[in-house]
Design an enzyme around this catalytic site. Structure first.
Site, PDB file in Angstrom:
ATOM      1  N   ASP A  42      53.042  20.358  63.290  1.00 14.48           N
ATOM      2  CA  ASP A  42      53.391  20.836  64.520  1.00 14.48           C
ATOM      3  C   ASP A  42      54.885  20.499  65.284  1.00 14.48           C
ATOM      4  O   ASP A  42      55.072  21.010  65.895  1.00 14.48           O
ATOM      5  CB  ASP A  42      52.363  20.756  65.745  1.00 14.48           C
ATOM      6  CG  ASP A  42      51.947  19.399  66.075  1.00 14.48           C
ATOM      7  OD1 ASP A  42      52.649  18.294  65.489  1.00 14.48           O
ATOM      8  OD2 ASP A  42      51.578  18.956  67.159  1.00 14.48           O
ATOM      9  N   SER A  43      55.467  19.620  64.292  1.00 18.15           N
ATOM     10  CA  SER A  43      56.941  19.328  64.802  1.00 18.15           C
ATOM     11  C   SER A  43      57.686  20.476  64.421  1.00 18.15           C
ATOM     12  O   SER A  43      58.877  20.671  64.852  1.00 18.15           O
ATOM     13  CB  SER A  43      57.432  18.185  63.673  1.00 18.15           C
ATOM     14  OG  SER A  43      57.102  18.599  62.460  1.00 18.15           O
TER      15      SER A  43
ATOM     16  N   ASP B  20      48.833  21.166  60.326  1.00 18.31           N
ATOM     17  CA  ASP B  20      48.581  20.464  61.525  1.00 18.31           C
ATOM     18  C   ASP B  20      47.769  21.192  62.514  1.00 18.31           C
ATOM     19  O   ASP B  20      48.253  22.543  62.397  1.00 18.31           O
ATOM     20  CB  ASP B  20      49.830  20.068  61.970  1.00 18.31           C
ATOM     21  CG  ASP B  20      50.167  18.526  62.607  1.00 18.31           C
ATOM     22  OD1 ASP B  20      48.929  17.995  62.730  1.00 18.31           O
ATOM     23  OD2 ASP B  20      51.020  18.299  63.128  1.00 18.31           O
TER      24      ASP B  20
ATOM     25  N   LYS C 102      45.215  18.150  59.761  1.00 16.75           N
ATOM     26  CA  LYS C 102      45.590  16.877  60.494  1.00 16.75           C
ATOM     27  C   LYS C 102      45.306  16.827  62.057  1.00 16.75           C
ATOM     28  O   LYS C 102      45.645  18.011  62.515  1.00 16.75           O
ATOM     29  CB  LYS C 102      47.162  16.431  60.344  1.00 16.75           C
ATOM     30  CG  LYS C 102      47.387  15.088  60.909  1.00 16.75           C
ATOM     31  CD  LYS C 102      48.770  14.680  60.410  1.00 16.75           C
ATOM     32  CE  LYS C 102      49.802  15.233  61.061  1.00 16.75           C
ATOM     33  NZ  LYS C 102      49.842  15.000  62.800  1.00 16.75           N
TER      34      LYS C 102
ATOM     35  N   GLU D 235      45.341  14.661  66.000  1.00 15.76           N
ATOM     36  CA  GLU D 235      45.798  13.513  66.582  1.00 15.76           C
ATOM     37  C   GLU D 235      44.672  12.856  67.620  1.00 15.76           C
ATOM     38  O   GLU D 235      44.022  13.428  67.975  1.00 15.76           O
ATOM     39  CB  GLU D 235      47.132  13.664  67.515  1.00 15.76           C
ATOM     40  CG  GLU D 235      48.277  14.270  66.747  1.00 15.76           C
ATOM     41  CD  GLU D 235      49.589  14.725  67.489  1.00 15.76           C
ATOM     42  OE1 GLU D 235      49.296  14.114  68.774  1.00 15.76           O
ATOM     43  OE2 GLU D 235      50.448  15.042  66.963  1.00 15.76           O
TER      44      GLU D 235
ATOM     45  N   GLU E 142      52.029   6.319  63.298  1.00  8.37           N
ATOM     46  CA  GLU E 142      53.454   6.813  63.806  1.00  8.37           C
ATOM     47  C   GLU E 142      53.942   5.707  64.779  1.00  8.37           C
ATOM     48  O   GLU E 142      53.037   5.587  65.650  1.00  8.37           O
ATOM     49  CB  GLU E 142      53.454   8.088  64.500  1.00  8.37           C
ATOM     50  CG  GLU E 142      54.849   8.522  64.914  1.00  8.37           C
ATOM     51  CD  GLU E 142      55.102   9.907  65.116  1.00  8.37           C
ATOM     52  OE1 GLU E 142      54.153  10.845  64.589  1.00  8.37           O
ATOM     53  OE2 GLU E 142      55.967  10.302  65.677  1.00  8.37           O
TER      54      GLU E 142
HETATM   55  O1  KIV Z   1      54.090  16.975  63.234  1.00  4.30           O
HETATM   56  C1  KIV Z   1      54.561  16.207  62.486  1.00  4.30           C
HETATM   57  O2  KIV Z   1      55.505  16.588  61.597  1.00  4.30           O
HETATM   58  C2  KIV Z   1      53.886  15.083  62.125  1.00  4.30           C
HETATM   59  C3  KIV Z   1      54.642  14.161  61.238  1.00  4.30           C
HETATM   60  C4  KIV Z   1      55.542  13.526  62.243  1.00  4.30           C
HETATM   61  C5  KIV Z   1      53.644  12.967  60.890  1.00  4.30           C
HETATM   62  O3  KIV Z   1      52.753  14.938  62.963  1.00  4.30           O
END
Ligand code: KIV
Length: 275
Positions: A44-45, A83, A113, A115, A182
């Site tokens: 989600d970056s 994500d 993924k 968090e 992280e």
């Molecule tokens: O969103 C993302 O790119 C991430 C990585 C920094 C692990 O969660």
């Protein structure tokens, strides 16, 4: 051959470091895949690197599905992880399973993924029960930026380090297939890596994790808003892009592009009939 959850597990057992990069589009995913990357995270970056938000909070399920599907089309061998964006799983276990299912069905990734530690273990368990592999993410969890009061290293005090170790054990127990660590001190990451049987993937967590992940625009020096301490520039693609864009502008303005070899021909006879 397509990498699977079993591949990652075996890599931990063999001490074969797991390589992971983020990607958000077909062409980049295809390049990484051709280079032999083990896994691609559609993070989600993308909210920051692709969409220009100041954090990840505004990213939607639609954004994630759109980009995950593009990456999945480019990744023949890499395991693709989608994500789960902010508020797509925190709201309830039901929402978590529905949204994880959407990422798999519409995004065509092989794992999701999310968090958080103990607080999201019910979600990890339920998604896993729905036969969807889950990668957990603890330490600095960017979706909690407002709760943390900024992007800071986590787990430096004895109490905080103990909590992160416990969270790693909790997500393993809940069924996570791997865990991203992280921005945690390297020695803590090393201890966590030894203490759990699932692979740890570090970002700002030192060299002793089972694998490493970086945001690809960071490691290629394409993203220039800020550079976290843990980022290394493996190539200066940002400069190469700037030079390419400047050369294009100059050539178009100077009339040297397009040249004859970039141009389609037609016979003069046909053209003369149009006048
Ligand atoms: O969103 C993302 O790119 C991430 C990585 C920094 C692990 O969660």
């Amino acid at each position: 051959m397509k990498n699977t959850v079993a591949t990652l597990k075996q890599q931990k057992l063999d001490g074969d470091k797991i390589t992971m990069l983020t990607a958000y589009d077909y062409s980049t995913a295809k390049l990484m895949d051709q280079c032999g990357i083990n896994t691609i995270l559609v993070g989600d970056s993308l909210g920051m690197t692709m969409l220009g938000y100041e954090d990840t909070l505004s990213v939607t399920m639609e954004d994630m599905i759109h980009h995950t599907a593009a990456v999945a089309r480019g990744a023949k061998n890499a395991l693709v992880i989608g994500d789960m964006p902010f508020m797509s799983y925190q709201t309830s276990v039901y929402d978590a399973v529905v949204n994880a299912g959407r990422l798999i069905k519409e995004g065509r990734c092989q794992a999701v993924k999310l968090e958080g530690g103990a607080a999201v273990c019910p979600q990890i368990r339920a998604i896993t029960d729905a036969q969807i592999p889950v990668v957990a993410h603890i330490g600095l969890t960017p979706q909690s930026v407002n709760a943390f009061g900024g992007f800071k290293v986590q787990g430096k005090s004895e109490e905080a380090a103990k909590r992160i170790l416990e969270e790693a054990k909790a997500v393993e127990e809940a069924g996570a297939i791997a865990v991203v660590l992280e921005c945690v001190p390297a020695k803590l990451a090393a201890l966590i890596t030894k203490s759990i049987s699932i692979p740890t993937i570090g970002i700002g967590a030192g060299p002793d994790c089972d694998g490493q992940v970086l945001v690809y625009q960071d490691m290629l020096a394409v993203f220039s808003d800020f550079k976290p301490k843990f980022v290394k520039h493996f190539a200066d693609v940002g400069t190469a892009m700037r030079e390419g864009f400047q050369a294009y502008i100059q050539e178009v303005k100077g009339g040297t592009f397009p040249a004859p070899e970039h141009t389609f021909a037609i016979s003069d006879e046909v053209i003369s009939k149009l006048y």
